[in-house]
Write a protein that holds these residues in place. Structure first.
Motif, short mmCIF file in Angstrom:
data_model
loop_
_atom_site.label_atom_id
_atom_site.label_comp_id
_atom_site.label_asym_id
_atom_site.label_seq_id
_atom_site.Cartn_x
_atom_site.Cartn_y
_atom_site.Cartn_z
N PRO A 270 6.60 9.31 3.69
CA PRO A 270 7.62 10.34 3.89
C PRO A 270 8.22 10.33 5.29
O PRO A 270 7.54 10.06 6.28
N ILE A 271 9.51 10.63 5.34
CA ILE A 271 10.22 10.84 6.59
C ILE A 271 10.76 12.26 6.56
O ILE A 271 11.59 12.60 5.73
N PHE A 272 10.25 13.10 7.45
CA PHE A 272 10.66 14.49 7.49
C PHE A 272 11.81 14.65 8.49
O PHE A 272 11.61 14.48 9.70
N LYS A 273 12.97 14.94 7.96
CA LYS A 273 14.17 15.08 8.78
C LYS A 273 14.36 16.56 9.12
O LYS A 273 14.68 17.37 8.24
N ASN A 291 8.71 19.21 18.50
CA ASN A 291 8.67 17.87 17.91
C ASN A 291 7.24 17.33 17.91
O ASN A 291 6.76 16.78 16.91
N SER A 292 6.52 17.51 19.01
CA SER A 292 5.14 17.01 19.10
C SER A 292 4.24 17.67 18.07
O SER A 292 3.43 17.00 17.41
N LEU A 297 1.39 17.42 12.64
CA LEU A 297 1.23 18.00 11.30
C LEU A 297 1.58 16.98 10.22
O LEU A 297 0.90 16.88 9.19
N ALA A 298 2.66 16.22 10.43
CA ALA A 298 3.09 15.22 9.45
C ALA A 298 2.05 14.13 9.29
O ALA A 298 1.73 13.70 8.17
N LYS A 299 1.47 13.66 10.40
CA LYS A 299 0.45 12.61 10.34
C LYS A 299 -0.80 13.08 9.62
O LYS A 299 -1.51 12.29 8.98
N ASN A 300 -1.11 14.37 9.74
CA ASN A 300 -2.28 14.91 9.05
C ASN A 300 -2.11 14.87 7.54
O ASN A 300 -3.07 14.73 6.79
N VAL A 301 -0.86 15.01 7.09
CA VAL A 301 -0.57 14.96 5.66
C VAL A 301 -0.58 13.52 5.16
O VAL A 301 -1.13 13.21 4.11
N LYS A 304 1.16 7.55 7.43
CA LYS A 304 2.36 6.72 7.53
C LYS A 304 3.64 7.53 7.75
O LYS A 304 4.70 6.97 7.95
N SER A 305 3.52 8.84 7.68
CA SER A 305 4.72 9.67 7.77
C SER A 305 5.23 9.78 9.20
O SER A 305 4.51 9.48 10.17
N GLU A 306 6.47 10.21 9.34
CA GLU A 306 7.05 10.43 10.65
C GLU A 306 8.09 11.53 10.57
O GLU A 306 8.53 11.92 9.48
#
Length: 355
Positions: A270-273, A291-292, A297-301, A304-306
């Motif tokens: 996933p890429i969270f925009k 942003n940090s 949070l995204a990496k915890n899900v 590979k996400s960013e």
């Protein structure tokens, strides 16, 4: 006659997902009882990658009952010059063997030509192929090149520079009912002009972050319209989170709620925009700090996400009296309530002007 059409796998020794995509394509061909698998260019990412790993293809194709036609692309054309063997039912197309006769159709291919860097040279090659068409059965052209269109960008084709450019209108006067093409990465695209179909299969696996969304291949039954088939290969997917100064919740909490609502499959990266605006002063968050937090949070899900962080902090404007008046009035125009998108667009205009 049934044909499965794909292209632009760009196989390399270090890309497990791309090899897995090829195996999924072969399985899909078996499931749909196809007669021919067509790979329209750039099966390998380079000649070097092909030399190191092509023996793996023999095993993948060994149990296939269908015939596989491989059209060299601009990334791997020199690899095939040495008469490489890829399997009993695998044919590598060259200038000497580019016409294939079947009971229900004739397939004609335009192999890679280094000199075809302009539209004029490409048109000449296509017209030469047209001289070999049948007048008693449908004709299918295999092509790897750039379709000239205002809605395409160079990056859509995986690289910059011109490679066998062609205008779609050229095919109107030619005797090809189907053009099965490669070189365009982003997605499967079907163009219909008169009674002809031009189909880009798109990369069947995400090569870069530009190839977003579930990946597909083209299933063609001669005499019918092309069909899109999804395959469960690796892909990037974009999820947009719009922040708004009208939100009553902290932007971090809003992001967390979005993550909870998603059911992301294992083959998706996933890429969270993150777009819109937030009041950093209200939540004691700068753009960098927010942003940090969202990246973690995204990496915890999903490791590979960013996060693509495009949101703006309005903290510096929030205490401006002019901006406060704007916020009070922006929700309505002529006493009619605007929807959230309308509000966002108006705020964007005011922010750009004030900043």
């Amino acid at each position: 006659m049934r044909i499965l059409h794909t292209s632009d796998l760009h196989l390399r020794t270090d890309t497990f997902e791309r090899w897995e995509a090829l195996e999924l394509i072969v399985d899909k061909a078996k499931e749909n009882s196809v007669d021919i698998l067509v790979i329209c260019g750039d099966l390998f990412d380079s000649k070097e990658d092909a030399i190191k790993s092509y023996e793996r293809l023999r095993k993948i194709f060994s149990e296939a009952s269908f015939q596989t036609l491989i059209l060299p692309g601009n990334h791997d054309e020199t690899f095939y010059e040495d008469g490489i063997y890829l399997g009993n039912n695998v044919t590598i197309i060259s200038s000497e063997n580019n016409v294939f006769e079947f009971s229900d159709a004739r397939i004609i291919a335009v192999p890679f030509k280094k000199e075809c860097s302009s539209s004029k040279e490409t048109v000449k090659a296509i017209h030469e192929a047209n001289t070999h068409t049948s007048h008693t059965k449908p004709n299918i052209l295999l092509f790897h090149g750039e379709l000239i269109a205002p809605f395409y960008e160079p990056d859509d084709f995986g690289e910059r520079g011109r490679y066998m450019p062609i205008d779609l209108n050229i095919f109107k006067s030619l005797n090809f009912q189907y053009i099965l093409a490669g070189h365009f990465h982003t997605k499967l695209s079907i163009f219909k002009t008169s009674d002809k179909f031009f189909i880009y299969s798109g990369s069947p696996v995400s090569i870069t972050k530009k190839e977003r969304g579930k990946r597909k291949v083209n299933l063609l039954e001669v005499g019918k319209e092309p069909q899109e088939l999804e395959i469960e290969s690796f892909y990037y997917e974009e999820f947009e989170i719009k922040l708004s100064i009208f939100d009553e919740e902290n932007p971090v909490d809003k992001f967390i709620e979005k993550l909870k609502s998603l059911n992301i499959p294992a083959n998706c990266s996933p890429i969270f925009k993150v777009t819109g605006h937030f009041d950093g002063a209200k939540y004691n968050l700068s753009e960098s700090e927010l942003n940090s937090k969202l990246q973690v949070l995204a990496k915890n899900v999903n490791p590979k996400s960013e996060v693509e962080f495009l949101a703006k902090d309005l903290g510096r404007l929030s205490n401006n009296p002019i901006f406060e008046k704007i916020l009070k009035k922006v929700g309505k125009i002529n006493d009619e309530e605007l929807d959230e998108e309308g509000k966002r667009q108006l705020i964007e205009i005011f922010i750009n002007a004030m900043m």
